[in-house]
Design an enzyme around this catalytic site. Structure first.
Site, PDB file in Angstrom:
ATOM      1  N   HIS A 189     -11.751   3.595  -3.334  1.00 44.85           N
ATOM      2  CA  HIS A 189     -11.024   4.406  -2.369  1.00 44.85           C
ATOM      3  C   HIS A 189     -11.524   4.142  -0.962  1.00 44.85           C
ATOM      4  O   HIS A 189     -10.728   3.881  -0.046  1.00 44.85           O
ATOM      5  CB  HIS A 189     -11.118   5.903  -2.690  1.00 44.85           C
TER       6      HIS A 189
ATOM      7  N   GLU B  52     -10.724   3.156   8.592  1.00 46.40           N
ATOM      8  CA  GLU B  52      -9.467   3.750   9.043  1.00 46.40           C
ATOM      9  C   GLU B  52      -9.688   4.648  10.255  1.00 46.40           C
ATOM     10  O   GLU B  52      -8.827   4.747  11.129  1.00 46.40           O
ATOM     11  CB  GLU B  52      -8.830   4.544   7.903  1.00 46.40           C
TER      12      GLU B  52
ATOM     13  N   HIS C 181      -9.664   1.129   1.169  1.00 47.71           N
ATOM     14  CA  HIS C 181      -9.471   1.661   2.519  1.00 47.71           C
ATOM     15  C   HIS C 181     -10.706   1.299   3.340  1.00 47.71           C
ATOM     16  O   HIS C 181     -11.835   1.567   2.921  1.00 47.71           O
ATOM     17  CB  HIS C 181      -9.354   3.185   2.494  1.00 47.71           C
TER      18      HIS C 181
ATOM     19  N   ASP D 224       2.192   3.170   3.020  1.00 48.43           N
ATOM     20  CA  ASP D 224       1.112   4.149   2.921  1.00 48.43           C
ATOM     21  C   ASP D 224       1.612   5.569   2.662  1.00 48.43           C
ATOM     22  O   ASP D 224       1.973   5.918   1.544  1.00 48.43           O
ATOM     23  CB  ASP D 224       0.254   4.084   4.180  1.00 48.43           C
TER      24      ASP D 224
ATOM     25  N   ARG E 195     -16.611   6.217   1.625  1.00 45.50           N
ATOM     26  CA  ARG E 195     -16.875   7.659   1.494  1.00 45.50           C
ATOM     27  C   ARG E 195     -16.879   8.082   0.031  1.00 45.50           C
ATOM     28  O   ARG E 195     -17.545   9.054  -0.347  1.00 45.50           O
ATOM     29  CB  ARG E 195     -15.804   8.478   2.226  1.00 45.50           C
TER      30      ARG E 195
ATOM     31  N   HIS F 160      -5.909  -1.098   6.280  1.00 40.17           N
ATOM     32  CA  HIS F 160      -6.039  -0.575   7.641  1.00 40.17           C
ATOM     33  C   HIS F 160      -6.947  -1.453   8.498  1.00 40.17           C
ATOM     34  O   HIS F 160      -6.472  -2.082   9.438  1.00 40.17           O
ATOM     35  CB  HIS F 160      -6.524   0.880   7.669  1.00 40.17           C
TER      36      HIS F 160
ATOM     37  N   ARG G 240      -5.065  15.625   6.205  1.00 37.90           N
ATOM     38  CA  ARG G 240      -5.515  15.465   4.828  1.00 37.90           C
ATOM     39  C   ARG G 240      -5.461  16.777   4.055  1.00 37.90           C
ATOM     40  O   ARG G 240      -5.200  16.778   2.847  1.00 37.90           O
ATOM     41  CB  ARG G 240      -6.940  14.891   4.810  1.00 37.90           C
TER      42      ARG G 240
ATOM     43  N   HIS H 268       0.839  -1.205   0.000  1.00 37.84           N
ATOM     44  CA  HIS H 268       0.000   0.000   0.000  1.00 37.84           C
ATOM     45  C   HIS H 268       0.868   1.247   0.000  1.00 37.84           C
ATOM     46  O   HIS H 268       1.531   1.560   0.993  1.00 37.84           O
ATOM     47  CB  HIS H 268      -0.933   0.017   1.207  1.00 37.84           C
TER      48      HIS H 268
ATOM     49  N   TYR I 161      -5.103   7.571  -7.219  1.00 35.95           N
ATOM     50  CA  TYR I 161      -6.339   8.298  -7.517  1.00 35.95           C
ATOM     51  C   TYR I 161      -6.097   9.700  -8.060  1.00 35.95           C
ATOM     52  O   TYR I 161      -7.051  10.464  -8.258  1.00 35.95           O
ATOM     53  CB  TYR I 161      -7.263   8.351  -6.288  1.00 35.95           C
TER      54      TYR I 161
ATOM     55  N   HIS J   4       1.031   5.505  -1.432  1.00 38.42           N
ATOM     56  CA  HIS J   4       0.617   6.720  -2.132  1.00 38.42           C
ATOM     57  C   HIS J   4       1.908   7.491  -2.385  1.00 38.42           C
ATOM     58  O   HIS J   4       2.408   8.193  -1.501  1.00 38.42           O
ATOM     59  CB  HIS J   4      -0.335   7.560  -1.282  1.00 38.42           C
TER      60      HIS J   4
END
Length: 453
Positions: free
Chosen positions: A215, A245, A242, A330, A218, A279, A92, A69, A131, A71
């Protein structure tokens, strides 16, 4: 035909509880053709000729590590957010600021450096949860998969394999709020258009494969979850998501749908042996049972989960329920799968106030076989005939590992102890140095190009 031999001082062989001394490993065209433990301090076993062209590997040689995993663009945040108060949601916003500044060229530079750093740490395969699909305002590039292509090229430059987990990301909240601001570049409009874009991208090089991702609950409306799951199932590719989390995600899902995120995924056919839940920090007891009974994998990212104050998940219960375990870095607050692996055990000790939940062999499995399986590379992660010739050698004479028995490496070594990395039979790292990428310089320059002053 390219043949190579390595003579490992110690090697961790499949199904062995601890490393084996003096092992000759042979490969042809990137595949292991022989693994031969030698007898009596280096004397060859019957019928085995140890030639002088064998590359000596002092220390402990492991199979290649799999980072399930990643990003890649989060690497630009290291050292810029850790001292601030807040939680995942405040972090975020800093992440979105970097996301808004990337284009295919700058993403190629950043990902190339990030993946080369992974190679230095013994990672031979990475799952990129991707993404950042379109331009900053959501307008597709002339090539709608330009950002995907940049990641594939970056992995090739760094010398590691890639599973591009192309993520469907359509809404901002569980109740369907539209994407706004930096999020606009994540969206394809609906799951069918996402599927069309993904189907149009087929990497030519065999170091890269395309998988799928939801993703989170959400980001994909409930009625479109099955579209993504069905695409992955028909294509026979890994599907990652995900999951739970943060408690806020669970609460929002219950408010919108009356069930937990895990139950929602189960109701729409997302769970299963080709799915990996990333997660799974806050599952209920019923969620744990659903994940285990469906053989849905779980990918833990302990260094990120603690950095973002997400919490400690019930990993032993998840594994005992039937969920295979893999590991990821991550957000790349740390890129060190030795640290991720030992954190699985040490965090469980904190959660339960008891010691001894995972053996060293179980941690090795999660970092190697488990990760490769989660990314769709079932022929990697073992020092075994027929598998890909991925080798990672860890020194046993550093200040951290001196005096440590080889079986204790996952509780003592760090990524800085990796000296030699081979991917598909090709040496990528030697004497602790990447052979083609100046990693510190490229990281510095790539990060400076996309971060705010």
């Amino acid at each position: 035909m390219t043949a190579t031999r390595w003579l490992a001082e110690y090697a961790w062989l499949p199904e062995h509880a601890e490393p084996t001394p003096d092992v000759l490993i042979e490969a042809v065209d990137g595949r292991i053709t022989a693994v031969t433990p030698l007898v009596g301090g280096g004397a060859p076993a019957a019928g085995v000729e140890v030639l002088g062209d064998a590359v000596r590997l002092p220390g402990l040689t492991l199979p290649g590590l799999a980072n399930a995993h990643s990003h890649a663009f989060h690497r630009a945040l290291r050292g810029r957010t850790h001292a601030r108060r807040g939680d995942f949601w405040s972090w975020r916003e800093a992440m979105y600021a970097v996301a808004g500044r990337l284009d295919p060229d700058s993403y190629l530079a950043l990902a190339r450096a990030a993946y080369a750093e992974m190679a230095l740490t013994g990672i031979t395969c990475v799952g990129e949860f991707h993404y950042l699909h379109h331009g900053p305002d959501g307008t597709p590039y002339d090539d709608p998969n330009a950002m995907s292509a940049a990641l594939v090229e970056a992995a090739a430059h760094a010398g590691i394999r890639l599973t591009l987990l192309d993520a469907c990301y359509l809404t901002a909240t569980v109740d369907g709020a539209p994407l706004a601001g930096p999020q606009r570049r994540f969206g394809d409009g609906d799951a069918l258009r996402w599927a069309e874009r993904v189907a149009a991208f087929a990497p030519e090089d065999d170091h890269a494969r395309v998988g799928a991702a939801i993703h989170s609950v959400r980001a994909v409306p409930a009625e479109q979850l099955a579209t993504v799951a069905n695409l992955a199932d028909r294509a026979g590719v890994p599907l990652h998501v995900h999951l739970s989390e943060q408690p806020a995600e669970n609460d929002a899902c219950r408010a919108a749908h009356g069930v937990t995120p895990t139950r929602l995924l189960a109701e729409h056919g997302v769970l299963g042996p080709h799915t990996t839940a990333v997660h799974a920090t806050h599952p209920t007891g019923a969620d744990v049972a659903l994940l285990g009974e469906s053989r849905t994998g779980v990918c833990l990212c302990p260094t990120t989960e603690r950095d973002l104050a997400d919490g400690i998940g019930p990993v032993r219960r998840l594994v005992e329920a039937g969920s295979p375990l893999s590991l990821g870095s991550d957000s790349h607050a740390v890129v060190d799968l030795f640290e991720e692996a030992r954190a699985v055990e040490l965090d469980e000790r904190l959660r339960t106030r008891r010691r001894g939940h995972f053996t060293a062999a179980e941690l090795l499995h999660a970092a190697t076989v488990g990760g490769h399986a989660a990314l769709g590379w079932g022929d990697a992660g073992r020092l075994a005939v027929g598998d890909r010739a991925d080798l990672v050698t860890v020194r046993l004479d550093s200040a951290r590992t001196a005096g440590v028995p080889p079986v204790g490496v996952f509780f003592a070594a760090t990524a800085a102890d990796v000296t030699h990395v081979v991917v598909d039979g090709r040496t990528v790292v030697a004497e602790g140095r990447h052979l083609t990428v100046d990693v510190p310089t490229e990281l510095r320059d790539a990060i400076a190009a996309v971060t705010l002053p």
